[in-house]
Design an enzyme around this catalytic site. Structure first.
Site, short mmCIF file in Angstrom:
data_model
loop_
_atom_site.label_atom_id
_atom_site.label_comp_id
_atom_site.label_asym_id
_atom_site.label_seq_id
_atom_site.Cartn_x
_atom_site.Cartn_y
_atom_site.Cartn_z
N MET A 1 0.84 -1.18 0.00
CA MET A 1 0.00 0.00 0.00
C MET A 1 0.88 1.24 0.00
O MET A 1 0.79 2.04 0.91
CB MET A 1 -0.88 -0.05 1.26
CG MET A 1 -1.73 1.16 1.46
SD MET A 1 -3.31 1.04 0.67
CE MET A 1 -3.11 1.98 -0.78
N PRO A 2 1.74 1.38 -0.98
CA PRO A 2 2.59 2.59 -1.01
C PRO A 2 1.78 3.84 -1.37
O PRO A 2 0.82 3.79 -2.12
CB PRO A 2 3.60 2.29 -2.10
CG PRO A 2 3.54 0.81 -2.29
CD PRO A 2 2.15 0.40 -1.96
N LEU A 3 2.21 4.94 -0.79
CA LEU A 3 1.71 6.26 -1.14
C LEU A 3 2.93 7.05 -1.59
O LEU A 3 3.91 7.17 -0.84
CB LEU A 3 1.06 6.92 0.08
CG LEU A 3 0.53 8.34 -0.10
CD1 LEU A 3 -0.57 8.38 -1.17
CD2 LEU A 3 0.01 8.87 1.22
N MET A 28 7.97 -1.04 -7.96
CA MET A 28 7.36 -1.50 -6.71
C MET A 28 6.74 -2.89 -6.85
O MET A 28 6.85 -3.71 -5.94
CB MET A 28 6.31 -0.50 -6.23
CG MET A 28 6.91 0.79 -5.73
SD MET A 28 5.70 1.89 -4.99
CE MET A 28 4.42 1.95 -6.24
N THR A 72 5.87 6.20 1.01
CA THR A 72 5.45 5.75 2.34
C THR A 72 4.86 4.36 2.19
O THR A 72 3.98 4.14 1.35
CB THR A 72 4.41 6.72 2.94
OG1 THR A 72 4.95 8.04 2.94
CG2 THR A 72 4.06 6.32 4.36
#
Length: 126
Positions: A1-3, A28, A72
């Site tokens: 769940m990257p931001l 990613m 993040t």
């Protein structure tokens, strides 16, 4: 769940910016096992007066084409995964849109799963 938040100098064409999105998503997926369609990214463009960089800090020769990438993620990734992400990101962005590896500046911020809500006011990962 990257931001992901990406910052760069203003003036690059849309295709250039889209290539950054695509390259980061691919990096990613390949290195952090990010699920398919997990894409939450923004790009902020800055004029010269609002964009500063060190041209030679830490032995890296950068230009005004430096791209800052802040990712993040959950605090579950290993050091080896992060190193692989850095390498693969620089490699892919070097191919398309043609960013020199020296200009790929990446910072990973880790956050506990319970600190995320991805909608509906729920803590989906807690």
């Amino acid at each position: 769940m990257p931001l992901i938040h990406i910052s760069l100098r203003a003036g690059k064409p849309e295709a250039y910016r889209q290539a950054i999105f695509d390259g980061l998503y691919r990096a990613m997926r390949e290195t952090l096992n990010v699920p398919e369609d997990d894409q939450f990214m923004t790009i902020s463009e800055h004029d010269a007066a609002n964009f500063r960089y060190s041209a030679s800090c830490y032995g890296v020769s950068r230009s005004e084409d430096v791209v800052y990438i802040q990712i993040t993620v959950f605090n579950t990734r290993t050091t080896e995964q992060k190193k692989a992400l850095f390498r693969r990101t620089a490699e892919l962005l070097g191919k398309n849109p043609g960013i020199r590896p020296e200009n790929v500046f990446v910072n990973v911020l880790e956050s506990a799963k319970e600190n995320w809500s991805v909608g509906h006011g729920l803590a989906q990962f807690a």
